[in-house]
Design a protein around this motif. Structure first.
Motif, PDB file in Angstrom:
ATOM      1  N   THR A  94       0.782  -1.145  -0.035  1.00 41.13           N
ATOM      2  CA  THR A  94      -0.044  -0.356   0.151  1.00 41.13           C
ATOM      3  C   THR A  94       1.326   0.915   0.112  1.00 41.13           C
ATOM      4  N   THR A  95       2.040   0.928   0.502  1.00 46.91           N
ATOM      5  CA  THR A  95       2.912   2.451   0.253  1.00 46.91           C
ATOM      6  C   THR A  95       4.200   2.134  -0.789  1.00 46.91           C
ATOM      7  N   GLU A  97       5.189   1.284  -4.347  1.00 46.53           N
ATOM      8  CA  GLU A  97       5.922   2.052  -5.955  1.00 46.53           C
ATOM      9  C   GLU A  97       3.837   2.326  -7.084  1.00 46.53           C
ATOM     10  N   ALA A  99       1.524   3.264  -6.315  1.00 44.95           N
ATOM     11  CA  ALA A  99       0.276   3.869  -5.676  1.00 44.95           C
ATOM     12  C   ALA A  99      -1.657   4.013  -6.411  1.00 44.95           C
ATOM     13  N   PRO A 100      -2.785   3.211  -6.225  1.00 49.44           N
ATOM     14  CA  PRO A 100      -3.271   3.878  -6.104  1.00 49.44           C
ATOM     15  C   PRO A 100      -4.014   4.388  -6.895  1.00 49.44           C
ATOM     16  N   THR A 102      -5.362   8.445  -6.998  1.00 48.12           N
ATOM     17  CA  THR A 102      -6.241   9.174  -6.238  1.00 48.12           C
ATOM     18  C   THR A 102      -6.946  10.346  -6.551  1.00 48.12           C
ATOM     19  N   GLU A 106      -6.812  10.693 -13.238  1.00 46.46           N
ATOM     20  CA  GLU A 106      -6.142   9.253 -12.797  1.00 46.46           C
ATOM     21  C   GLU A 106      -6.672   8.261 -12.773  1.00 46.46           C
ATOM     22  N   SER A 120     -17.081   7.247  -3.263  1.00 45.32           N
ATOM     23  CA  SER A 120     -16.989   7.648  -1.640  1.00 45.32           C
ATOM     24  C   SER A 120     -15.422   8.032  -1.127  1.00 45.32           C
ATOM     25  N   VAL A 121     -16.391   9.275  -0.933  1.00 51.42           N
ATOM     26  CA  VAL A 121     -15.763  10.220  -0.114  1.00 51.42           C
ATOM     27  C   VAL A 121     -16.285  10.760   0.734  1.00 51.42           C
ATOM     28  N   PRO A 122     -15.399  11.509   1.984  1.00 51.51           N
ATOM     29  CA  PRO A 122     -16.044  12.508   3.314  1.00 51.51           C
ATOM     30  C   PRO A 122     -17.281  13.108   2.612  1.00 51.51           C
ATOM     31  N   PHE A 125     -16.852  16.478   0.604  1.00 48.80           N
ATOM     32  CA  PHE A 125     -16.427  16.184  -1.071  1.00 48.80           C
ATOM     33  C   PHE A 125     -16.921  15.841  -2.045  1.00 48.80           C
ATOM     34  N   GLY A 403     -15.946   6.494  13.458  1.00 51.99           N
ATOM     35  CA  GLY A 403     -14.698   6.172  13.924  1.00 51.99           C
ATOM     36  C   GLY A 403     -14.465   3.941  13.891  1.00 51.99           C
TER      37      GLY A 403
ATOM     38  N   ILE B  54     -10.764  11.614  11.376  1.00 51.07           N
ATOM     39  CA  ILE B  54     -12.019  11.553  12.788  1.00 51.07           C
ATOM     40  C   ILE B  54     -10.136  10.803  12.964  1.00 51.07           C
ATOM     41  N   ALA B  69     -12.523   8.101   0.654  1.00 48.41           N
ATOM     42  CA  ALA B  69     -12.666   7.615   1.955  1.00 48.41           C
ATOM     43  C   ALA B  69     -13.171   5.583   1.779  1.00 48.41           C
ATOM     44  N   VAL B  78       1.852   7.433   0.016  1.00 45.65           N
ATOM     45  CA  VAL B  78       3.147   8.187   0.877  1.00 45.65           C
ATOM     46  C   VAL B  78       3.884   7.335   1.196  1.00 45.65           C
TER      47      VAL B  78
END
Lengths: 525, 323
Positions: A94-95, A97, A99-100, A102, A106, A120-122, A125, A403, B54, B69, B78
């Motif tokens: 996930t960290t 080369e 990267a999905p 963004t 893209e 699916s964003v907050p 946005f 949460g 959050i 999300a 990163v």
């Protein structure tokens, strides 16, 4: 016993990953102890005292991670080490080369011929992203919640003007061209088309259709706010028009919790003009039968599936709203085992609409049902307060998911509540829903069975018998395996019912016994 | 900057006071770790944590509005080891993102609460609510099981089945209480050093417990208006003993807690415990329990212990020596 210690230099994982890896490794066959911890001085000492002797432990520093495993034999140890490496590797990716994407741009570069965007964003946005997708000619499945009604209206008008469909916001489920978006199940292809303002409602009806041997053409989610007065059913009406023109669709089903009166009339007006048979299931809505015309009304979700299947040419037995005699016998036998104090049904739901439907079924049979999402405002209780009399709690409500993952994925809060209800001497029946399919937990029965066994044992210790009734929303095509899941629950003495409404009826019968007139259990509106 | 790189813009909604001081120094840092809930950046002056909103505000936190999300920091692409540069009120992150904190609000929690302190008896009652909620809803894989030892009803059964870390910490917490009451620095140093860095998690369980404990002790003193000598000594010892004995993140949290600073959910629970009513104590306990895997529960344990230390209530696990 043999032990092995591996020190991963300057390696960090968050606590959740560390605990999950420790737990997974500990459960492997032949493993007697396993720990994945940061190499602090004290953790190194604890490991040494636990029998892990290795010079590498002494050399490790606080920024290193220690994997310590004790096994009965070398082969188990090797398997556990390999599994540890595998579990540690995905986080690296996930960290890494690749990267999905963004941004929408893209993503479109990767799939240039896409015609639908899943967003699916907050909430804050969501409008911006959805507008961007619409401007690029994409239909939108908007999973995001916390989008204002004004923004929803604006988005839906923009989509309609462009001839595009905006499913959502807060849209949990759709099955478009047999691809599941959000939470959903593996459903056979067929001739029944559905439009729903309720995610779990759509899952329940589509799985019951599948179990009856039929299938669906499309299942369009609209988002829970679509049938509000302000939105006016824009997506439901657009969806209806699409299904009306769709050659594969022979029967149309509409599903929602109670719409606003004005919007309901608008939707019914469109439906009445349809050339195809239409089933209307507006749960708990006060629909005047004289306004229905040729439309068929269904009072519950299983009723909607049954009527839709009948209209599609198959008489459905299993999900009829009548309790079969053998189930009645089992339920009344359960009732006889209850202690005098045990009077109440305690429903704990991960599906909001299934919670609402259960209230609709239980209230005429048992009287007042208290809920954090009640039918009547005066029966509202706080979801996290101890249960009051007959209760149905929507564990997917905002107060529980802040949460945390949704209870279809994370069972921890509901499991704790099950134990809490089991300790209450007034609890007669715990009523639950279990959702399989895409997006849901990989092994719901595995999460529930130990807790249900503990709950039953707690009640037994206190001289009581606790009944647990469930319905499983899923098909044999779901990756969790419907048969396996039902078998595991049955072995834990959970009564499995073919539908949520039926589970609620049986729960009422167990709690109240002969006091409930059996005849009313099967009566539909 | 945006012309030089294809950067995406992220906006910070809050910056903790400590983080702000470190960022204002400017210069370069390195991404130390990338997790779902945080990207930790190491500057010369110490750590700064980029977190989604959050996670809530904290002294080291820069809270971000994330356009994804679920809001996971790990989805930003990163990597550990990436270079971070501060330019004015913006932070350039791994040549991929520009984080602006120009319009962020500075988070600096009040150590003196707006409501008057409750009596020790009332605090005792609130503490019991916290303890029971934690037992019901907490994660017991760290030190949380010790909460059950404070009740004679559940103590015996729990004591027999403690997990390895709770079992190791059990006697040490008893010695910590004795050291606290002795008001001797050397005794406290011995007791604290026997706990720092113990247990599972990136912030080991004992550290979460100690952070909750010392923070409550410091805030109790500030709000009573008369800091206890034992609390002052405990704060001093924890800040000193943390150095090099645990993970860097944990060391930072412990030092902040010893100065009376903590992340928002912890501060809110301390305020509810010392000044609030039952419903706020319940709500804030639940909110803290939801954090991390065991961290929330371990911190609640620490706050309960801190309240016991300050109000003079003896630990159930000492009274029940028969267990």
């Amino acid at each position: 016993m043999i032990t092995r210690v591996i020190v991963k230099k300057s390696t960090y994982r968050d606590s959740i990953s560390l605990m999950k890896i420790s737990n997974s490794i500990s459960k492997l066959p032949g493993i007697t102890q396993a720990a994945v911890v940061m190499a602090t001085e004290l953790n190194r000492r604890v490991l040494s005292e636990a029998g892990f002797v290795d010079a590498a432990i002494g050399r490790a520093s606080t920024s290193d991670m220690i994997v310590a495993i004790e096994a009965k034999e070398a082969s188990s140890l090797d398997a556990a080490l390999a599994e540890t490496e595998r579990l540690l590797s995905p986080a690296e990716k996930t960290t890494g080369e690749k990267a999905p994407p963004t941004s929408l741009e893209e993503a479109l570069k990767l799939v240039p011929d896409a015609n639908l965007a899943v967003i699916s964003v907050p909430g804050q946005f969501a409008k911006r992203e959805a507008m961007q997708a619409l401007s690029k000619g994409l239909n939108v499945f908007l999973f995001s919640s916390n989008v204002s009604r004004e923004e929803e209206v604006e988005l839906k008008h923009a989509a309609k003007e462009k001839g595009l469909l905006l499913m959502g916001p807060d849209c949990g489920t759709s099955i478009v061209n047999h691809k599941v978006l959000g939470f959903g199940n593996a459903i056979r292809e067929g001739t029944i088309g559905l439009i729903s303002a309720s995610g779990t409602g759509l899952q329940e009806v589509t799985t019951l259709i599948h179990k009856a041997g039929l299938g669906i053409s499309q299942a369009i989610g609209t988002g829970g706010g679509d049938l509000s007065e302000e939105v006016g059913g824009i997506t439901m009406i657009q969806g209806f028009e699409l299904l009306e023109e769709d050659e594969q669709t022979k029967v149309i089903v509409l599903i929602s919790k109670p719409p606003s009166l004005g919007t309901m009339e608008k939707v019914l007006e469109v439906a009445r003009r349809s050339r195809k048979p239409v089933v209307v299931n507006f749960l708990g809505a006060d629909v005047d039968p004289s306004t229905l015309g040729k439309l068929r009304q269904a009072s519950t979700l299983d009723d909607a599936a049954r009527v839709a299947c009948e209209l599609a040419g198959v008489k459905l037995g299993g999900a009829a709203p009548v309790i079969p005699k053998e189930t009645m016998v089992i339920a009344l036998a359960e009732h006889k085992k209850l202690a005098r104090s045990q009077q109440y049904v305690r429903g704990l739901f991960s599906g909001g609409t299934l919670c609402y439907e259960s209230e609709i079924v239980l209230q005429p049979l048992l009287g007042e049902v208290f809920s954090n999402a009640p039918i009547k405002a005066e029966n509202k209780v706080r979801g996290d307060a101890p249960s009051k009399k007959h209760s149905c709690i929507d564990m997917g409500a905002e107060e529980f998911v802040e949460g945390r993952a949704h209870p279809m994925i994370d069972f921890s809060l509901r499991n704790k509540r099950i134990l809490q209800e089991a300790r209450d001497p007034e609890t007669a029946v715990i009523l639950i829903d279990v959702e399989l399919g895409y997006g849901s937990n990989a092994d719901p029965a595995g999460q529930l069975v130990p807790v249900i066994q503990e709950a039953k044992a707690l009640a037994k210790e206190a001289g009581r018998h606790l009944s647990v009734v469930a319905s499983v929303v899923g098909t044999e095509g779901d990756f969790q395996g419907l048969a396996n899941q039902e078998k595991a629950l049955s072995e834990a003495e959970v009564l499995i019912m073919p539908s949520n409404a039926q589970a609620a009826r049986v729960s009422a019968l167990i709690a109240a016994g002969e006091k409930i007139e059996p005849a009313i259990l099967g009566r539909s509106n | 900057l945006s012309n030089q790189f294809e950067l995406s813009f992220l906006e910070a909604s809050s910056v903790g006071r400590v983080a702000y001081t470190r960022l204002k120094e400017g210069g370069e840092g390195t991404v130390q770790g990338v997790f779902d809930s945080a990207i930790n950046i190491l500057f010369a002056e110490g750590l700064v944590c980029l977190v989604p909103e959050i996670v809530q505000r904290g002294p080291l936190n820069v809270t971000l509005r994330l356009p994804v999300a679920p809001p996971r920091m790990s989805s930003l692409g990163v990597r550990a080891g990436d270079r971070v540069r501060v330019h004015g009120f913006a932070l350039e992150l791994g040549n991929r993102h520009l984080v602006s904190f120009g319009s962020a609000r500075i988070y600096s929690p009040r150590k003196k609460f707006s409501l008057p302190m409750l009596t020790n008896g009332e605090i005792d009652a609130n503490m019991e609510i916290m303890r029971k909620n934690a037992l019901l809803f907490g994660n017991m894989a760290g030190l949380g099981e010790l909460l059950a030892l404070m009740s004679p009803r559940t103590a015996k059964a729990t004591a027999k089945n403690l997990n390895i870390f709770a079992s190791f910490a059990f006697g040490r917490i008893v010695r910590l209480e004795q050291a606290f009451r002795s008001e001797k620095k050397s005794t406290l140093e011995d007791a604290v050093s026997e706990l720092i860095g113990l247990g599972p998690g990136l912030t080991p369980s004992s550290d979460d417990m100690l952070a909750g404990l010392v923070l409550l002790c410091v805030l109790y003193g500030k709000n009573r208006g008369c800091a206890q000598r034992a609390s002052q000594l405990l704060a001093q010892v924890i800040a000193e003993e943390a150095r090099g004995r645990t993970t860097l993140l944990s060391e930072e949290f412990l030092r902040q807690a010893a100065s009376g600073r903590g992340n928002e959910p912890i501060i809110r629970l301390c305020a509810a415990l010392l000044t609030g009513r039952r419903d706020s104590v319940e709500r804030e306990t639940r909110s803290l329990l939801a954090i991390g895997e065991t961290s929330g529960t371990d911190t609640v344990l620490g706050i309960v212990l801190g309240a016991m230390f300050c109000t003079g209530r003896r630990l159930g696990l000492i009274e029940g020596e028969s267990i």
